[in-house]
Write a protein that holds these residues in place. Structure first.
Motif, PDB file in Angstrom:
ATOM      1  N   GLU A   8       0.824  -1.208   0.000  1.00 44.73           N
ATOM      2  CA  GLU A   8       0.000   0.000   0.000  1.00 44.73           C
ATOM      3  C   GLU A   8       0.860   1.260   0.000  1.00 44.73           C
ATOM      4  OE1 GLU A   8      -4.099   1.329  -0.230  1.00 44.73           O
ATOM      5  OE2 GLU A   8      -2.903  -0.404  -0.780  1.00 44.73           O
ATOM      6  N   ARG A   9       1.928   1.243   0.756  1.00 48.28           N
ATOM      7  CA  ARG A   9       2.855   2.381   0.746  1.00 48.28           C
ATOM      8  C   ARG A   9       3.424   2.604  -0.656  1.00 48.28           C
ATOM      9  NH1 ARG A   9       8.945   2.408   3.256  1.00 48.28           N
ATOM     10  NH2 ARG A   9       9.357   4.654   3.092  1.00 48.28           N
ATOM     11  N   LEU A  10       3.832   1.524  -1.300  1.00 43.86           N
ATOM     12  CA  LEU A  10       4.392   1.628  -2.650  1.00 43.86           C
ATOM     13  C   LEU A  10       3.343   2.102  -3.646  1.00 43.86           C
ATOM     14  CD1 LEU A  10       6.450  -1.682  -2.586  1.00 43.86           C
ATOM     15  CD2 LEU A  10       7.436   0.607  -2.819  1.00 43.86           C
ATOM     16  N   ALA A  11       2.125   1.580  -3.530  1.00 47.63           N
ATOM     17  CA  ALA A  11       1.076   1.942  -4.487  1.00 47.63           C
ATOM     18  C   ALA A  11       0.675   3.405  -4.350  1.00 47.63           C
ATOM     19  CB  ALA A  11      -0.134   1.037  -4.301  1.00 47.63           C
ATOM     20  N   ILE A  12       0.534   3.888  -3.124  1.00 45.13           N
ATOM     21  CA  ILE A  12       0.156   5.289  -2.929  1.00 45.13           C
ATOM     22  C   ILE A  12       1.267   6.203  -3.428  1.00 45.13           C
ATOM     23  CG2 ILE A  12      -0.387   7.041  -1.207  1.00 45.13           C
ATOM     24  CD1 ILE A  12      -1.703   4.779   0.441  1.00 45.13           C
ATOM     25  N   THR A  13       2.513   5.835  -3.151  1.00 48.51           N
ATOM     26  CA  THR A  13       3.646   6.617  -3.649  1.00 48.51           C
ATOM     27  C   THR A  13       3.632   6.667  -5.171  1.00 48.51           C
ATOM     28  OG1 THR A  13       4.976   6.000  -1.727  1.00 48.51           O
ATOM     29  CG2 THR A  13       6.157   6.808  -3.660  1.00 48.51           C
ATOM     30  N   GLU A  14       3.408   5.516  -5.795  1.00 46.05           N
ATOM     31  CA  GLU A  14       3.379   5.448  -7.256  1.00 46.05           C
ATOM     32  C   GLU A  14       2.229   6.279  -7.814  1.00 46.05           C
ATOM     33  OE1 GLU A  14       5.301   2.836 -10.419  1.00 46.05           O
ATOM     34  OE2 GLU A  14       5.829   4.125  -8.756  1.00 46.05           O
ATOM     35  N   CYS A  15       1.093   6.228  -7.152  1.00 41.42           N
ATOM     36  CA  CYS A  15      -0.078   6.989  -7.592  1.00 41.42           C
ATOM     37  C   CYS A  15       0.195   8.488  -7.534  1.00 41.42           C
ATOM     38  CB  CYS A  15      -1.277   6.621  -6.721  1.00 41.42           C
ATOM     39  SG  CYS A  15      -2.763   7.565  -7.060  1.00 41.42           S
ATOM     40  N   LEU A  16       0.730   8.962  -6.421  1.00 44.93           N
ATOM     41  CA  LEU A  16       1.018  10.386  -6.285  1.00 44.93           C
ATOM     42  C   LEU A  16       2.095  10.842  -7.256  1.00 44.93           C
ATOM     43  CD1 LEU A  16       0.978  10.853  -2.401  1.00 44.93           C
ATOM     44  CD2 LEU A  16      -0.625  11.823  -4.045  1.00 44.93           C
ATOM     45  N   ASP A  17       3.100   9.998  -7.471  1.00 46.00           N
ATOM     46  CA  ASP A  17       4.245  10.377  -8.299  1.00 46.00           C
ATOM     47  C   ASP A  17       3.911  10.352  -9.787  1.00 46.00           C
ATOM     48  OD1 ASP A  17       6.763  11.374  -7.989  1.00 46.00           O
ATOM     49  OD2 ASP A  17       7.762   9.447  -7.795  1.00 46.00           O
ATOM     50  N   SER A  18       3.144   9.347 -10.228  1.00 44.75           N
ATOM     51  CA  SER A  18       2.893   9.175 -11.663  1.00 44.75           C
ATOM     52  C   SER A  18       1.511   9.649 -12.091  1.00 44.75           C
ATOM     53  CB  SER A  18       3.030   7.693 -12.046  1.00 44.75           C
ATOM     54  OG  SER A  18       1.948   6.933 -11.526  1.00 44.75           O
ATOM     55  N   GLY A  19       0.569   9.718 -11.146  1.00 48.53           N
ATOM     56  CA  GLY A  19      -0.777  10.150 -11.478  1.00 48.53           C
ATOM     57  C   GLY A  19      -1.755   9.032 -11.760  1.00 48.53           C
ATOM     58  N   LYS A  20      -1.278   7.820 -11.961  1.00 48.33           N
ATOM     59  CA  LYS A  20      -2.185   6.731 -12.364  1.00 48.33           C
ATOM     60  C   LYS A  20      -3.163   6.397 -11.248  1.00 48.33           C
ATOM     61  CE  LYS A  20       1.083   3.941 -13.347  1.00 48.33           C
ATOM     62  NZ  LYS A  20       1.763   2.763 -13.901  1.00 48.33           N
ATOM     63  N   PRO A  21      -4.355   5.894 -11.593  1.00 49.75           N
ATOM     64  CA  PRO A  21      -5.328   5.498 -10.569  1.00 49.75           C
ATOM     65  C   PRO A  21      -4.730   4.492  -9.598  1.00 49.75           C
ATOM     66  CG  PRO A  21      -6.379   5.565 -12.717  1.00 49.75           C
ATOM     67  CD  PRO A  21      -4.905   5.750 -12.954  1.00 49.75           C
ATOM     68  N   ILE A  22      -5.166   4.575  -8.344  1.00 50.39           N
ATOM     69  CA  ILE A  22      -4.610   3.723  -7.303  1.00 50.39           C
ATOM     70  C   ILE A  22      -4.793   2.247  -7.634  1.00 50.39           C
ATOM     71  CG2 ILE A  22      -6.737   3.852  -5.930  1.00 50.39           C
ATOM     72  CD1 ILE A  22      -3.113   3.702  -4.559  1.00 50.39           C
ATOM     73  N   SER A  23      -5.879   1.901  -8.319  1.00 47.63           N
ATOM     74  CA  SER A  23      -6.089   0.496  -8.689  1.00 47.63           C
ATOM     75  C   SER A  23      -5.004   0.017  -9.642  1.00 47.63           C
ATOM     76  CB  SER A  23      -7.464   0.308  -9.328  1.00 47.63           C
ATOM     77  OG  SER A  23      -7.596   1.134 -10.481  1.00 47.63           O
ATOM     78  N   GLU A  24      -4.613   0.862 -10.579  1.00 48.51           N
ATOM     79  CA  GLU A  24      -3.544   0.499 -11.508  1.00 48.51           C
ATOM     80  C   GLU A  24      -2.205   0.436 -10.781  1.00 48.51           C
ATOM     81  OE1 GLU A  24      -3.489   2.892 -15.045  1.00 48.51           O
ATOM     82  OE2 GLU A  24      -5.656   2.743 -15.343  1.00 48.51           O
ATOM     83  N   ALA A  25      -1.978   1.372  -9.854  1.00 47.72           N
ATOM     84  CA  ALA A  25      -0.723   1.369  -9.091  1.00 47.72           C
ATOM     85  C   ALA A  25      -0.616   0.101  -8.253  1.00 47.72           C
ATOM     86  CB  ALA A  25      -0.649   2.608  -8.209  1.00 47.72           C
ATOM     87  N   ARG A  26      -1.720  -0.318  -7.657  1.00 49.12           N
ATOM     88  CA  ARG A  26      -1.693  -1.561  -6.881  1.00 49.12           C
ATOM     89  C   ARG A  26      -1.362  -2.753  -7.781  1.00 49.12           C
ATOM     90  NH1 ARG A  26      -7.045   0.443  -3.843  1.00 49.12           N
ATOM     91  NH2 ARG A  26      -6.091   1.326  -1.962  1.00 49.12           N
ATOM     92  N   GLY A  27      -1.913  -2.749  -8.982  1.00 50.49           N
ATOM     93  CA  GLY A  27      -1.589  -3.818  -9.922  1.00 50.49           C
ATOM     94  C   GLY A  27      -0.116  -3.826 -10.286  1.00 50.49           C
ATOM     95  N   ASP A  28       0.470  -2.629 -10.459  1.00 45.63           N
ATOM     96  CA  ASP A  28       1.893  -2.544 -10.783  1.00 45.63           C
ATOM     97  C   ASP A  28       2.758  -3.080  -9.639  1.00 45.63           C
ATOM     98  OD1 ASP A  28       1.073  -1.372 -13.122  1.00 45.63           O
ATOM     99  OD2 ASP A  28       1.799   0.636 -12.635  1.00 45.63           O
ATOM    100  N   VAL A  29       2.392  -2.754  -8.429  1.00 40.34           N
ATOM    101  CA  VAL A  29       3.156  -3.228  -7.269  1.00 40.34           C
ATOM    102  C   VAL A  29       3.057  -4.750  -7.161  1.00 40.34           C
ATOM    103  CG1 VAL A  29       3.312  -3.184  -4.745  1.00 40.34           C
ATOM    104  CG2 VAL A  29       2.958  -1.051  -6.022  1.00 40.34           C
TER     105      VAL A  29
END
Length: 496
Positions: A99-120
């Motif tokens: 969750e920490r990684l996904a939220i960081t990725e979301c804020l940094d790249s802009g992608k929806p949190i659901s996509e960021a969670r998938g990336d993580v």
């Protein structure tokens, strides 16, 4: 483990809860940049800076490379099974910190949190996959005469440089770092200046998992001040680059000066070929996902719809309705589509659309820059579909890297194949048809490194990925990706 606030949007106003990295990651810890300078990272959903990070230079690069060279002597001798255990622990730590990684990725790249969670999740799976491959990298024996013995073995290529793009920061970092480390190489990574944080966090988790100090180093900063010195450093044995054709060509020139090996993934203009006998509703959903996921900022995005004339009108109408229903918003609110990465990217995409409008292009949906409907902030582009354009049109030939789908109407199967191959790119292609003979004929004849049949983005870390033509060369993912970080040594001996 990150504790969630009552609302994920609380992080927009206070990123300190994420415990973001401070400094480069060199020799097992965070180091202040030699120059003492910093840069700001923007939240594209608001169009505002949310955190500072280290602005490196050639001195920081030199320190990182020197550490990786020293560490290579140890890491290459580490038993493959032990390397595998460290990578497996890394996969578990990624999941524990997801969750920490996904939220960081979301804020940094802009992608929806659901996509960021998938990336993580995908990054964790990548380390898991290559953890299992560490002790299965086997050489061959050669059929020589009976009084000779011959065999080959794989050896790690050495110190590897990784230039990580801003669209998939943690995914691309993982798909390069994991196989390099599995092969026994050391890593110096340079994340994009727009999205520096998850690569730093990944390096920290690797060290926590037991990776020796210096084996994985991350230096942040600009392409000119960090990227260029890194790829031209004589201590680098291999460069993995993901980015534009123009920048990739510059990196290749730098590699040529030192005869440095490289893998280049340079983007695409990928066709989605839809034949009359496709599963209509399922294909509409796939085509929309192929271009509007992460606001079209995917090298392998399906940015050209090549569709047979028989279902063209009905299909484009249905696709237009789906595009108009897509919700926009800040990634932490879980919209259907988030922002593009920066004001510069928004301006670039809008320029393509404005020029198309001047040429008389018809827009089925979208066609304009936008903002978050709730806040009026951020860098957004409306989900855009442009009606049938000729093969020579700019929207057909150039990589836009945004949520813009260009339609090309095909008279028949043969014409569809011709249109699919009409650009200088050859990264991926999609094929949608109920006729498997036609599907595999298209897969055979389309010039692309990877072809998806009846599901766009099918596959996973097990499937080799890379481009043809100006989409680059070399392969990542799968066992082919592991071999990219190896050199083959052949041994022949007279025994009789």
């Amino acid at each position: 483990m990150l504790t969630k606030p009552d609302s994920l949007l609380a992080y927009i106003n206070d990123a300190t809860g994420l415990r973001l990295p401070d400094g480069h990651f060199i020799d097992g810890g965070f180091r202040a940049p030699r120059s003492g300078r910093s840069m700001q990272s923007e939240d594209p959903g608001r169009g505002e800076a949310f955190a500072d990070f280290a602005r490196g230079n050639a001195d920081d690069v030199a320190e990182a490379v020197e550490n990786s060279r020293k560490a290579f002597a140890l890491w290459r001798r580490t038993p493959p099974a032990e390397r595998g255990r460290i990578l497996a622990r890394t996969a578990e730590l990624i999941r524990r910190n997801s969750e920490r990684l996904a939220i960081t990725e979301c804020l940094d790249s802009g992608k929806p949190i659901s996509e960021a969670r998938g990336d993580v999740s995908g990054a964790a799976r990548t380390f898991e996959y290559y953890a299992g491959a560490c002790d299965k990298l086997e050489g061959s024996t050669f059929p020589l005469p009976s009084d000779y013995v011959g065999y080959s073995q794989f050896e790690p290529v050495g110190v590897t440089a990784h230039i990580i793009p801003w669209n998939f920061p943690i995914s691309t970092a993982a798909r390069g770092m994991a196989p390099a480390l599995a092969a026994g190489c050391t890593v110096v990574a340079k994340p994009a200046e727009q999205t520096p944080f998850t690569a730093l966090l990944l390096a920290e988790l690797l060290f926590e998992a037991g990776l020796p100090a210096g084996v994985c180093n991350v230096v942040t900063g600009t392409g000119i001040e960090v990227g260029a010195p890194l790829v031209s450093n004589t201590g680098i044995d291999h460069v993995t680059f993901t980015g534009s054709v123009t920048t990739g060509a510059s990196v290749m020139r730098a590699c040529a000066e030192n005869v440095t090996r490289s893998v280049m993934e340079l983007g695409g203009k990928s066709p989605v070929v839809v034949l009359d006998d496709c599963d209509f509703d399922g294909t509409v959903t796939n085509v929309a996902g192929a271009i509007f996921e992460h606001a079209g900022q995917i090298c392998s995005a399906g940015s050209r719809l090549v569709i047979e004339a028989g279902i063209h009108d009905r299909f484009v109408e249905a696709l237009g309705r789906k595009a108009k229903a897509i919700s926009l918003g800040h990634g932490l609110r879980s919209p259907d589509m988030g922002p593009v990465n920066s004001a510069m990217q928004q301006e670039k995409i809008a320029g393509f659309l404005d020029r198309a409008r001047e040429r008389g292009a018809e827009f089925i949906s979208g066609g304009k820059a936008s903002s978050d409907p709730e806040t009026g902030k951020g860098y957004f582009i409306e989900p855009t579909i442009v009606a049938n354009r000729p093969a020579e049109d700019e929207l057909v030939q150039e990589e836009i890297f945004g949520p813009v789908l260009t339609v090309q109407k095909a008279d028949n199967y043969e014409h569809a194949l011709q249109l699919a191959n009409c650009t200088r790119f050859g990264l991926v292609a999609g094929v949608f048809t109920g006729n498997f003979t036609r599907a595999h004929q298209l897969a055979r004849d389309i010039d692309a490194g990877q072809v998806y049949i009846n599901e766009y983005f099918a596959g996973g870390i097990e499937v080799p990925f890379g481009g043809n033509k100006q989409s680059g060369f070399g392969r990542e993912k799968g066992l082919e990706g592991l071999k990219s970080y190896c050199k083959v040594k052949s041994i022949a001996a007279r025994i009789g």
